[in-house]
Design a protein around this motif. Structure first.
Motif, PDB file in Angstrom:
ATOM      1  N   PHE A 198       1.031  -1.151   0.100  1.00 32.05           N
ATOM      2  CA  PHE A 198      -0.032   0.057   0.147  1.00 32.05           C
ATOM      3  C   PHE A 198       0.892   1.133  -0.092  1.00 32.05           C
ATOM      4  O   PHE A 198       2.263   1.183   0.178  1.00 32.05           O
ATOM      5  CB  PHE A 198      -0.784  -0.268   1.236  1.00 32.05           C
ATOM      6  CG  PHE A 198      -0.163  -0.136   2.641  1.00 32.05           C
ATOM      7  CD1 PHE A 198       0.366   0.921   3.294  1.00 32.05           C
ATOM      8  CD2 PHE A 198       0.060  -1.524   3.035  1.00 32.05           C
ATOM      9  CE1 PHE A 198       1.007   0.660   4.537  1.00 32.05           C
ATOM     10  CE2 PHE A 198       0.749  -1.908   4.074  1.00 32.05           C
ATOM     11  CZ  PHE A 198       1.234  -0.815   4.955  1.00 32.05           C
ATOM     12  N   ASP A 229       4.623   3.112   8.503  1.00 35.07           N
ATOM     13  CA  ASP A 229       3.676   2.027   8.222  1.00 35.07           C
ATOM     14  C   ASP A 229       4.077   1.675   6.757  1.00 35.07           C
ATOM     15  O   ASP A 229       3.755   2.544   6.070  1.00 35.07           O
ATOM     16  CB  ASP A 229       2.383   2.475   8.623  1.00 35.07           C
ATOM     17  CG  ASP A 229       1.297   1.193   8.491  1.00 35.07           C
ATOM     18  OD1 ASP A 229       1.766   0.293   8.040  1.00 35.07           O
ATOM     19  OD2 ASP A 229       0.315   1.726   9.026  1.00 35.07           O
ATOM     20  N   ASP A 240       2.899  -6.087   6.430  1.00 29.92           N
ATOM     21  CA  ASP A 240       2.404  -4.667   6.732  1.00 29.92           C
ATOM     22  C   ASP A 240       2.823  -4.548   8.201  1.00 29.92           C
ATOM     23  O   ASP A 240       2.686  -5.143   9.116  1.00 29.92           O
ATOM     24  CB  ASP A 240       0.813  -5.002   6.877  1.00 29.92           C
ATOM     25  CG  ASP A 240       0.008  -3.569   7.530  1.00 29.92           C
ATOM     26  OD1 ASP A 240       0.881  -2.568   7.574  1.00 29.92           O
ATOM     27  OD2 ASP A 240      -0.982  -3.810   7.491  1.00 29.92           O
ATOM     28  N   ILE A 241       3.841  -3.513   8.371  1.00 29.32           N
ATOM     29  CA  ILE A 241       4.651  -3.484   9.634  1.00 29.32           C
ATOM     30  C   ILE A 241       4.677  -2.122   9.932  1.00 29.32           C
ATOM     31  O   ILE A 241       4.692  -0.940   8.938  1.00 29.32           O
ATOM     32  CB  ILE A 241       6.198  -3.889   9.426  1.00 29.32           C
ATOM     33  CG1 ILE A 241       6.886  -3.720  10.773  1.00 29.32           C
ATOM     34  CG2 ILE A 241       7.076  -3.075   8.334  1.00 29.32           C
ATOM     35  CD1 ILE A 241       8.062  -4.325  10.854  1.00 29.32           C
ATOM     36  N   THR A 242       4.498  -1.568  11.155  1.00 25.95           N
ATOM     37  CA  THR A 242       4.611  -0.038  11.414  1.00 25.95           C
ATOM     38  C   THR A 242       5.860  -0.251  12.679  1.00 25.95           C
ATOM     39  O   THR A 242       5.693  -1.031  13.725  1.00 25.95           O
ATOM     40  CB  THR A 242       3.346   0.152  11.931  1.00 25.95           C
ATOM     41  OG1 THR A 242       2.391   0.151  11.107  1.00 25.95           O
ATOM     42  CG2 THR A 242       3.572   1.897  12.541  1.00 25.95           C
ATOM     43  N   GLU A 333      -1.516  -4.051  16.108  1.00 28.22           N
ATOM     44  CA  GLU A 333      -0.979  -2.841  15.777  1.00 28.22           C
ATOM     45  C   GLU A 333      -1.696  -1.690  16.764  1.00 28.22           C
ATOM     46  O   GLU A 333      -2.306  -0.793  16.020  1.00 28.22           O
ATOM     47  CB  GLU A 333      -1.176  -2.343  14.372  1.00 28.22           C
ATOM     48  CG  GLU A 333      -2.704  -2.495  13.637  1.00 28.22           C
ATOM     49  CD  GLU A 333      -2.472  -2.302  12.227  1.00 28.22           C
ATOM     50  OE1 GLU A 333      -2.177  -0.913  11.801  1.00 28.22           O
ATOM     51  OE2 GLU A 333      -3.026  -3.205  11.158  1.00 28.22           O
ATOM     52  N   GLU A 347       3.288  -2.121  14.919  1.00 32.16           N
ATOM     53  CA  GLU A 347       2.485  -3.103  14.067  1.00 32.16           C
ATOM     54  C   GLU A 347       3.119  -4.436  13.845  1.00 32.16           C
ATOM     55  O   GLU A 347       4.295  -4.203  13.228  1.00 32.16           O
ATOM     56  CB  GLU A 347       1.917  -2.635  12.693  1.00 32.16           C
ATOM     57  CG  GLU A 347       1.133  -3.464  12.123  1.00 32.16           C
ATOM     58  CD  GLU A 347       0.381  -2.948  10.755  1.00 32.16           C
ATOM     59  OE1 GLU A 347       1.093  -1.855  10.300  1.00 32.16           O
ATOM     60  OE2 GLU A 347      -0.514  -3.317  10.223  1.00 32.16           O
TER      61      GLU A 347
HETATM   62 CO    CO Z   1       0.083  -0.996   8.705  1.00 32.24          CO
END
Ligand code: CO
Ligand code: CO
Length: 372
Positions: A198, A229, A240-242, A333, A347
């Protein structure tokens, strides 16, 4: 691998007494067949009959060869040319999938994906068509990931973690959010991703108080918390990491909320195990932040499922009491967002295992002070 997915789908259609399914050219079709299409205005529909015969694919003729080469399952093709339009091809596919008299058939269709164009075309081809929402049925099929899916997700995680490390190392005081965002995008592609999951989010200082911030030209300032993010796509699967970092020494409030978010993240991950519900995991994470006095500033669900798409079931949120099964992947998250002041989110990507849960993301969670 994919033929077994199709078999499970057909069993689910029969269980629910559906005659079949009409699929848009989207993630569900990719899941079943390995085929992906660029979304367009030319009618592309897969018809799956509950009788178990190979699915019928109506598609623009210019996609025919590519689809034949790429599919992982037996498929019957109904190509159409721009000059003739799709009506005849769709009628032939309907007859092949559901018989010459398809009158009154009950088909599952994706309510959140199918457009009026496809629905009207189906209604014209199938008199008295009745539709049911295919979304829950398909979500249930996709929720538990098999070994090949988990391997792709783990690689997507490795890619984004190395890219995040590289991005954080390049952050300097005075850079804008957009500059950091660009570094992050480049690092993700350079690390071997097919693309980003994204549009990455870089939210600094007061902008970190907005979980859906659009990256701006605000320069990073001393004392800012910066929420990063981001995600990588690999073999169709996403990560998907934050992480939240500090520009120079953070203030007392920033430290306090960061520590609460970190403990909430740990509590959420610790609550994840087979049979636990999304509601239970959400409650475990939320309790930490509520007890710390910031409950009203944790303004979103604790997490979401992910796989072929960034947001899939299960929701990790109050009200989702469905027990989670081994192989289910989702994010944890938690965040705290103080309007006009600052925010923090951590996250991780988690998978339920046979006897607990494992964080696929292993990137350090201690507050890093950067950019000095
Ligand atoms: Co994210
Ligand atoms: Co997420």
């Amino acid at each position: 691998m994919h033929p077994r997915r199709l078999q499970r789908l057909i069993e689910a259609l029969r269980d629910q007494q559906l005659d079949g399914l009409a699929l848009m050219p989207d993630a569900n079709l990719a899941y079943l067949s390995g085929l992906s299409f660029h979304p367009g205005k030319r009618l592309t529909l897969a018809l799956v009959s509950a009788d178990g015969a190979p699915p019928c694919l109506v598609l623009p003729a210019l996609e025919h060869g590519r689809a034949q080469a790429a599919t992982h399952i037996p498929m019957r093709y109904f190509p159409w040319h721009d000059a003739e339009g799709s009506t005849t091809a769709l009628a032939a596919a309907v007859a092949a999938a559901f018989g010459l008299n398809a009158h009154g058939r009950v088909l599952a269709v994706e309510y959140t994906a199918m457009r009026v164009m496809e629905l009207r075309a189906l209604e014209a081809a199938i008199p008295d068509l009745r539709t049911r929402d295919a979304t829950p049925l398909l979500a249930d099929l996709r929720m538990v990931k098999d070994a090949a899916e988990l391997a792709a997700i783990e690689q997507a995680v490795r890619i984004v973690e190395s890219a995040l490390e590289r991005t954080i190392a390049q952050i300097r005081l005075g850079m804008t959010e957009r500059q950091v965002s660009r570094l992050c995008s480049e690092a993700i592609l350079a690390a071997g991703a097919e693309g980003e999951s994204f549009e990455n989010i870089v939210a600094a200082g007061p902008n970190a108080a907005n979980p859906h911030h659009s990256n701006s030209d605000r320069p990073l300032q001393p004392g800012d918390l910066v929420i990063l993010d981001c995600g990588a796509r690999y073999q169709g699967y996403i990560s998907d990491i934050t992480r939240t970092v500090a520009i120079g020494e953070p203030g007392e409030t920033a430290r306090r909320i960061y520590d609460l978010v970190l403990r909430a993240n740990e509590a959420g991950r610790a609550a994840a195990r087979p049979g636990a519900s999304g509601a239970a995991i959400d409650a475990a994470a939320r309790a930490v932040i509520e007890q710390g006095g910031y409950g009203e500033y944790f303004i979103h669900r604790t997490g979401h499922g992910f796989g072929l798409e960034t947001h899939e079931p299960p929701n990790i949120v109050a009200g989702n009491d469905e027990p989670l099964r081994p192989g289910t992947t989702f994010t944890v998250e938690p965040g705290i967002y103080l309007p006009g002041v600052t925010g923090a989110r951590i996250e991780d990507d988690v998978v339920i295992t046979a006897d607990g849960a494992r964080s696929l993301t292993t990137f350090g969670r201690e507050l890093r002070i950067v950019g000095e």
